[in-house]
Design a protein around this motif. Structure first.
Motif, PDB file in Angstrom:
ATOM      1  N   GLY A 123      43.482 -54.339  17.633  1.00 34.96           N
ATOM      2  CA  GLY A 123      42.996 -54.116  16.276  1.00 34.96           C
ATOM      3  C   GLY A 123      41.538 -54.503  16.110  1.00 34.96           C
ATOM      4  N   LEU A 124      41.132 -55.590  16.752  1.00 31.30           N
ATOM      5  CA  LEU A 124      39.729 -55.998  16.681  1.00 31.30           C
ATOM      6  C   LEU A 124      38.821 -54.984  17.369  1.00 31.30           C
ATOM      7  N   ARG A 125      39.262 -54.453  18.496  1.00 27.36           N
ATOM      8  CA  ARG A 125      38.462 -53.426  19.178  1.00 27.36           C
ATOM      9  C   ARG A 125      38.327 -52.180  18.314  1.00 27.36           C
ATOM     10  N   ALA A 126      39.414 -51.807  17.642  1.00 23.28           N
ATOM     11  CA  ALA A 126      39.352 -50.649  16.746  1.00 23.28           C
ATOM     12  C   ALA A 126      38.405 -50.909  15.581  1.00 23.28           C
ATOM     13  N   ALA A 127      38.408 -52.143  15.057  1.00 25.88           N
ATOM     14  CA  ALA A 127      37.509 -52.477  13.948  1.00 25.88           C
ATOM     15  C   ALA A 127      36.054 -52.420  14.384  1.00 25.88           C
ATOM     16  N   VAL A 128      35.762 -52.860  15.601  1.00 20.86           N
ATOM     17  CA  VAL A 128      34.388 -52.801  16.106  1.00 20.86           C
ATOM     18  C   VAL A 128      33.958 -51.357  16.313  1.00 20.86           C
ATOM     19  N   PHE A 129      34.882 -50.524  16.768  1.00 16.69           N
ATOM     20  CA  PHE A 129      34.541 -49.133  17.062  1.00 16.69           C
ATOM     21  C   PHE A 129      34.434 -48.282  15.804  1.00 16.69           C
ATOM     22  N   LEU A 130      35.065 -48.688  14.709  1.00 15.79           N
ATOM     23  CA  LEU A 130      35.133 -47.864  13.506  1.00 15.79           C
ATOM     24  C   LEU A 130      33.765 -47.438  12.972  1.00 15.79           C
ATOM     25  N   PRO A 131      32.749 -48.313  12.847  1.00 15.51           N
ATOM     26  CA  PRO A 131      31.464 -47.843  12.319  1.00 15.51           C
ATOM     27  C   PRO A 131      30.807 -46.754  13.159  1.00 15.51           C
ATOM     28  N   THR A 132      31.170 -46.677  14.445  1.00 14.05           N
ATOM     29  CA  THR A 132      30.558 -45.678  15.322  1.00 14.05           C
ATOM     30  C   THR A 132      30.955 -44.269  14.940  1.00 14.05           C
ATOM     31  N   ILE A 133      32.152 -44.085  14.388  1.00 12.43           N
ATOM     32  CA  ILE A 133      32.647 -42.742  14.094  1.00 12.43           C
ATOM     33  C   ILE A 133      32.339 -42.315  12.662  1.00 12.43           C
ATOM     34  N   LEU A 134      31.720 -43.188  11.874  1.00 10.68           N
ATOM     35  CA  LEU A 134      31.353 -42.790  10.517  1.00 10.68           C
ATOM     36  C   LEU A 134      30.191 -41.806  10.549  1.00 10.68           C
ATOM     37  N   PRO A 135      30.154 -40.830   9.652  1.00  9.93           N
ATOM     38  CA  PRO A 135      28.982 -39.952   9.558  1.00  9.93           C
ATOM     39  C   PRO A 135      27.725 -40.761   9.266  1.00  9.93           C
ATOM     40  N   GLU A 136      26.621 -40.355   9.859  1.00  9.06           N
ATOM     41  CA  GLU A 136      25.390 -41.130   9.740  1.00  9.06           C
ATOM     42  C   GLU A 136      24.933 -41.253   8.288  1.00  9.06           C
ATOM     43  N   GLY A 137      25.078 -40.178   7.510  1.00 12.47           N
ATOM     44  CA  GLY A 137      24.680 -40.240   6.106  1.00 12.47           C
ATOM     45  C   GLY A 137      25.518 -41.231   5.320  1.00 12.47           C
ATOM     46  N   ALA A 138      26.834 -41.204   5.524  1.00 11.14           N
ATOM     47  CA  ALA A 138      27.711 -42.143   4.826  1.00 11.14           C
ATOM     48  C   ALA A 138      27.434 -43.575   5.261  1.00 11.14           C
ATOM     49  N   TYR A 139      27.184 -43.771   6.539  1.00 11.85           N
ATOM     50  CA  TYR A 139      26.874 -45.110   7.036  1.00 11.85           C
ATOM     51  C   TYR A 139      25.573 -45.635   6.433  1.00 11.85           C
ATOM     52  N   ALA A 140      24.577 -44.769   6.294  1.00 12.31           N
ATOM     53  CA  ALA A 140      23.316 -45.179   5.683  1.00 12.31           C
ATOM     54  C   ALA A 140      23.507 -45.538   4.211  1.00 12.31           C
ATOM     55  N   LEU A 141      24.331 -44.780   3.501  1.00 12.62           N
ATOM     56  CA  LEU A 141      24.577 -45.092   2.088  1.00 12.62           C
ATOM     57  C   LEU A 141      25.311 -46.419   1.930  1.00 12.62           C
ATOM     58  N   ILE A 142      26.224 -46.710   2.843  1.00  6.62           N
ATOM     59  CA  ILE A 142      26.928 -47.999   2.780  1.00  6.62           C
ATOM     60  C   ILE A 142      25.938 -49.150   2.931  1.00  6.62           C
ATOM     61  N   TRP A 143      25.021 -49.022   3.887  1.00  6.20           N
ATOM     62  CA  TRP A 143      24.049 -50.080   4.090  1.00  6.20           C
ATOM     63  C   TRP A 143      23.004 -50.108   2.980  1.00  6.20           C
ATOM     64  N   LEU A 144      22.756 -48.995   2.336  1.00 10.82           N
ATOM     65  CA  LEU A 144      21.872 -48.998   1.169  1.00 10.82           C
ATOM     66  C   LEU A 144      22.462 -49.848   0.062  1.00 10.82           C
ATOM     67  N   TRP A 145      23.789 -49.811  -0.079  1.00 13.99           N
ATOM     68  CA  TRP A 145      24.457 -50.669  -1.050  1.00 13.99           C
ATOM     69  C   TRP A 145      24.478 -52.127  -0.581  1.00 13.99           C
ATOM     70  N   ILE A 146      24.755 -52.373   0.701  1.00 16.20           N
ATOM     71  CA  ILE A 146      24.823 -53.739   1.223  1.00 16.20           C
ATOM     72  C   ILE A 146      23.481 -54.453   1.063  1.00 16.20           C
ATOM     73  N   LEU A 147      22.382 -53.737   1.301  1.00 14.17           N
ATOM     74  CA  LEU A 147      21.055 -54.346   1.285  1.00 14.17           C
ATOM     75  C   LEU A 147      20.377 -54.287  -0.077  1.00 14.17           C
ATOM     76  N   ASN A 148      21.081 -53.832  -1.096  1.00 10.53           N
ATOM     77  CA  ASN A 148      20.483 -53.788  -2.421  1.00 10.53           C
ATOM     78  C   ASN A 148      20.113 -55.202  -2.867  1.00 10.53           C
ATOM     79  N   PRO A 149      18.856 -55.423  -3.260  1.00 10.72           N
ATOM     80  CA  PRO A 149      18.438 -56.801  -3.577  1.00 10.72           C
ATOM     81  C   PRO A 149      19.039 -57.357  -4.856  1.00 10.72           C
ATOM     82  N   LEU A 150      19.559 -56.488  -5.747  1.00  8.94           N
ATOM     83  CA  LEU A 150      20.074 -56.966  -7.031  1.00  8.94           C
ATOM     84  C   LEU A 150      21.579 -57.202  -7.001  1.00  8.94           C
TER      85      LEU A 150
END
Length: 314
Positions: A123-150
């Protein structure tokens, strides 16, 4: 029973005649080549021909409206004289020198920690691998939310423990590091590759080392790391290519090259030259420079580690 008569009855003879109801080795090789034809055609149409066209366009002035005109090396001279092009090359190299070693180290550590069997580690290996299969645009939007300063969760956690809360994507000093941090969570493929490399190491080598009194660190330094070197080099070459090319989506979606050109990587600059300024000649020349830079980095690593030597191993 003799070895010559030990062939099972249901196994076909690869050397049998074509008309005898069993396949021949030559027929099998012919079928294998036929199955490879779609791959070679796809590579030719989607990779080789566009690369050759890009190389030709790099020596022309072309805006997609008028016919291309030959300008020789003028596009390359213009790029080398452009402060923005030189800045883009410099920050792309800085990204490589930061991201690639950290990605290699992270993939190696995770492979060593998660090589055990069992449902938990699976399960841990699957969790580590999961971000690799996300579409690049969706992954970028997720990090845009994570790094929001407010209202981003990362700054919320930092504030809760009393640490400074940077303006991650708004400050030139932290914007590039934010994209490096983002790239460290897509090391699932590297982890899987190194897991395969660890599985190819015979267990008897570790058992012999343990009998000789080697501890865990000595086994890793003297056995695992040397035998994983080819896998690490393969992963290094792959990450150099990926780091140079796959910076387009995060820089386009999250910062569009800002702030103050701090994340204007070469792929984004190529996009702006081609589709904002409609100067496809300059964009093609920048692409050629990008691939030349990639080739030089790979050749430099090969020479550094001595892969070009042909000394016989005693």
């Amino acid at each position: 029973m003799s070895l010559t008569n030990s062939r099972p009855a249901n196994v076909k003879n690869p050397n049998a005649a074509p008309g005898s109801g069993t396949w021949s080795l030559s027929a099998y090789e012919t079928q294998a080549r036929l199955f490879l034809i779609p791959f070679f055609l796809g590579s030719l149409i989607l990779i080789v021909l566009p690369a050759l066209i890009t190389l030709g366009v790099a020596f022309t002035k072309y805006n997609a409206i008028q016919p291309p005109t030959w300008v020789g090396l003028n596009n390359f001279r213009a790029l080398l004289a452009s402060p923005l092009a030189r800045l883009s090359l410099r920050i792309s190299l800085q990204f490589i020198f930061l991201a690639v070693p950290l990605r290699l180290l992270g993939a190696l550590l995770l492979a060593l920690l998660l090589q055990q069997g069992g449902r938990l580690f699976g399960g841990l290996r699957a969790a580590v691998f999961l971000p690799t299969i996300l579409p690049e645009g969706a992954y970028a939007l997720i990090w845009l939310w994570i790094l929001n300063p407010l209202y981003g969760p990362l700054n919320a956690v930092l504030h809760a423990v009393g640490l400074p809360t940077p303006d991650w994507l708004l400050d030139p000093a932290t914007a590039r590091m934010s994209l490096v941090l983002m790239s460290l969570f897509t090391i699932g493929e590297g982890m899987v590759l190194l897991l395969v490399g660890l599985k190819t190491i015979p267990r008897v080598i570790y058992e012999a080392a343990r009998v000789d009194g080697a501890n865990a660190w000595q086994s890793f330094w003297r056995i695992s790391l040397p035998l994983l070197t080819p896998w690490l080099l393969l992963l290094t070459f792959r990450d150099i290519v990926v780091s140079l090319q796959n910076t387009f989506t995060p820089s386009f979606v999250m910062t569009y090259g800002g702030p103050y050109y701090a994340t204007t990587f070469v792929p984004l600059l190529v996009f702006e030259l081609a589709f904002d300024l409609f100067d496809f000649g300059l964009a093609a020349a920048m692409t050629v420079i990008l691939y030349l830079l990639t080739s030089l980095l790979v050749v430099g690593i090969v020479n550094l580690v001595g892969l070009n030597r042909h000394d016989d191993i005693a």
